[in-house]
Design a protein around this motif. Structure first.
Motif, PDB file in Angstrom:
ATOM      1  N   LEU A   1      16.460  23.141 -17.082  1.00 45.51           N
ATOM      2  CA  LEU A   1      17.148  22.295 -16.045  1.00 45.51           C
ATOM      3  C   LEU A   1      16.421  21.065 -15.736  1.00 45.51           C
ATOM      4  CD1 LEU A   1      17.783  25.149 -13.277  1.00 45.51           C
ATOM      5  CD2 LEU A   1      19.276  23.838 -14.491  1.00 45.51           C
ATOM      6  N   SER A   2      15.037  20.828 -16.114  1.00 39.68           N
ATOM      7  CA  SER A   2      14.280  19.981 -16.157  1.00 39.68           C
ATOM      8  C   SER A   2      14.815  18.600 -17.022  1.00 39.68           C
ATOM      9  CB  SER A   2      12.833  20.169 -16.229  1.00 39.68           C
ATOM     10  OG  SER A   2      11.909  18.865 -16.520  1.00 39.68           O
TER      11      SER A   2
ATOM     12  N   ILE B   1       6.331  19.255 -18.128  1.00 40.02           N
ATOM     13  CA  ILE B   1       7.748  19.040 -18.561  1.00 40.02           C
ATOM     14  C   ILE B   1       8.752  19.470 -17.347  1.00 40.02           C
ATOM     15  CG2 ILE B   1       9.579  20.116 -19.979  1.00 40.02           C
ATOM     16  CD1 ILE B   1       7.684  18.447 -21.546  1.00 40.02           C
ATOM     17  N   ILE B   2       8.451  20.547 -16.647  1.00 40.56           N
ATOM     18  CA  ILE B   2       9.524  20.853 -15.411  1.00 40.56           C
ATOM     19  C   ILE B   2       9.269  19.759 -14.300  1.00 40.56           C
ATOM     20  CG2 ILE B   2       9.624  22.374 -13.315  1.00 40.56           C
ATOM     21  CD1 ILE B   2       9.022  24.467 -15.260  1.00 40.56           C
TER      22      ILE B   2
ATOM     23  N   LEU C   1      12.256  32.244 -16.239  1.00 48.57           N
ATOM     24  CA  LEU C   1      12.425  31.522 -15.146  1.00 48.57           C
ATOM     25  C   LEU C   1      11.876  30.149 -15.768  1.00 48.57           C
ATOM     26  CD1 LEU C   1      13.295  31.296 -12.081  1.00 48.57           C
ATOM     27  CD2 LEU C   1      10.817  31.505 -11.513  1.00 48.57           C
ATOM     28  N   LEU C   2      10.711  30.225 -16.345  1.00 46.42           N
ATOM     29  CA  LEU C   2      10.054  28.788 -16.965  1.00 46.42           C
ATOM     30  C   LEU C   2      11.222  28.433 -17.932  1.00 46.42           C
ATOM     31  CD1 LEU C   2       6.262  29.897 -17.253  1.00 46.42           C
ATOM     32  CD2 LEU C   2       7.094  28.366 -15.779  1.00 46.42           C
TER      33      LEU C   2
ATOM     34  N   VAL D   1      18.221  17.318 -15.660  1.00 43.25           N
ATOM     35  CA  VAL D   1      18.034  16.611 -14.637  1.00 43.25           C
ATOM     36  C   VAL D   1      17.314  15.141 -15.220  1.00 43.25           C
ATOM     37  CG1 VAL D   1      16.924  16.121 -12.503  1.00 43.25           C
ATOM     38  CG2 VAL D   1      17.884  18.349 -12.823  1.00 43.25           C
ATOM     39  N   GLY D   2      16.555  15.338 -15.894  1.00 47.05           N
ATOM     40  CA  GLY D   2      15.857  13.897 -16.410  1.00 47.05           C
ATOM     41  C   GLY D   2      16.855  13.287 -17.342  1.00 47.05           C
ATOM     42  N   PHE D   3      17.820  13.998 -18.128  1.00 47.94           N
ATOM     43  CA  PHE D   3      18.849  13.120 -18.842  1.00 47.94           C
ATOM     44  C   PHE D   3      19.717  12.380 -17.733  1.00 47.94           C
ATOM     45  CE2 PHE D   3      22.768  13.287 -21.044  1.00 47.94           C
ATOM     46  CZ  PHE D   3      22.587  12.197 -22.082  1.00 47.94           C
ATOM     47  N   LEU D   4      20.200  13.354 -17.180  1.00 43.60           N
ATOM     48  CA  LEU D   4      21.138  12.866 -16.155  1.00 43.60           C
ATOM     49  C   LEU D   4      20.709  11.556 -15.481  1.00 43.60           C
ATOM     50  CD1 LEU D   4      22.950  15.891 -14.705  1.00 43.60           C
ATOM     51  CD2 LEU D   4      23.952  14.396 -16.502  1.00 43.60           C
ATOM     52  N   HIS D   5      19.213  11.655 -14.803  1.00 44.65           N
ATOM     53  CA  HIS D   5      18.657  10.524 -14.173  1.00 44.65           C
ATOM     54  C   HIS D   5      18.707   9.146 -15.091  1.00 44.65           C
ATOM     55  CE1 HIS D   5      16.053   8.427 -11.291  1.00 44.65           C
ATOM     56  NE2 HIS D   5      15.257   8.102 -12.544  1.00 44.65           N
TER      57      HIS D   5
END
Length: 173
Positions: A161-162, A27-28, A154-155, A165-169
């Motif tokens: 965040l993953s 997922i990350i 952290l995970l 970032v994927g949604f924004l991309h």
């Protein structure tokens, strides 16, 4: 893992933990694969799991070959010099694999990702085995209340965040 873990339900639980780590890693790293390639989710997860399981099996095989008849030696923990040798050797081996894969395929990022999957799979396998040995040797001991599971936090942050970032991309392309 088979010679360290005796109970079958412990083996099943440890495999479940390992696959949970594999899923979180997948997922990350998903937005990075979306950035470079348009792959289906099923193909991505299948390739990632195959790479991670292969890396874990390489580590487990090396552990089995080195400590097959020395179960008592690793009951107190895995020797640090063995772990350093294994992971340094794997870095060299996987770097050579990356260079060999780069020549015919000529696509650096997927090759690097596959090598990263191999190395991470071995590292996750090591972490789970090390945790099992630690829990087994400290069975029944009281732990302090100031324990902070930073790796879990952290995970969780990495997964959130993953997804962002994927949604924004995907929304920008």
């Amino acid at each position: 893992m088979g010679f360290i873990v005796e109970k079958y339900w412990h083996k099943i639980a440890l495999l479940g933990i390992i696959f949970c780590y594999f899923f979180m890693f997948s997922i990350i790293c998903l937005p990075a694969m979306w950035t470079y390639y348009k792959v289906s989710i099923i193909d991505y997860f299948l390739a990632t799991f195959v790479g991670l399981v292969s890396g874990g099996l390489v580590f487990n095989s090396l552990l089995l070959v080195k400590y097959h008849n020395k179960k008592e030696k690793i009951e107190s923990g895995l020797p640090i010099n063995f772990i350093i040798k294994i992971f340094c050797g794997k870095v060299v081996l996987y770097t050579l694999l990356l260079l060999v894969l780069e020549l015919p395929i000529n696509s650096f990022f997927p090759n690097l990702y596959f090598v990263l999957c191999l190395w991470s799979g071995g590292y996750f396998w090591y972490c789970v085995i090390r945790g099992y040995i630690w829990a087994k040797s400290n069975k029944g001991k009281k732990y302090s209340d100031d324990y902070s599971p930073w790796i879990g936090r952290l995970l969780l942050i990495g997964i959130i965040l993953s997804y962002l970032v994927g949604f924004l991309h995907l929304s920008l392309n």
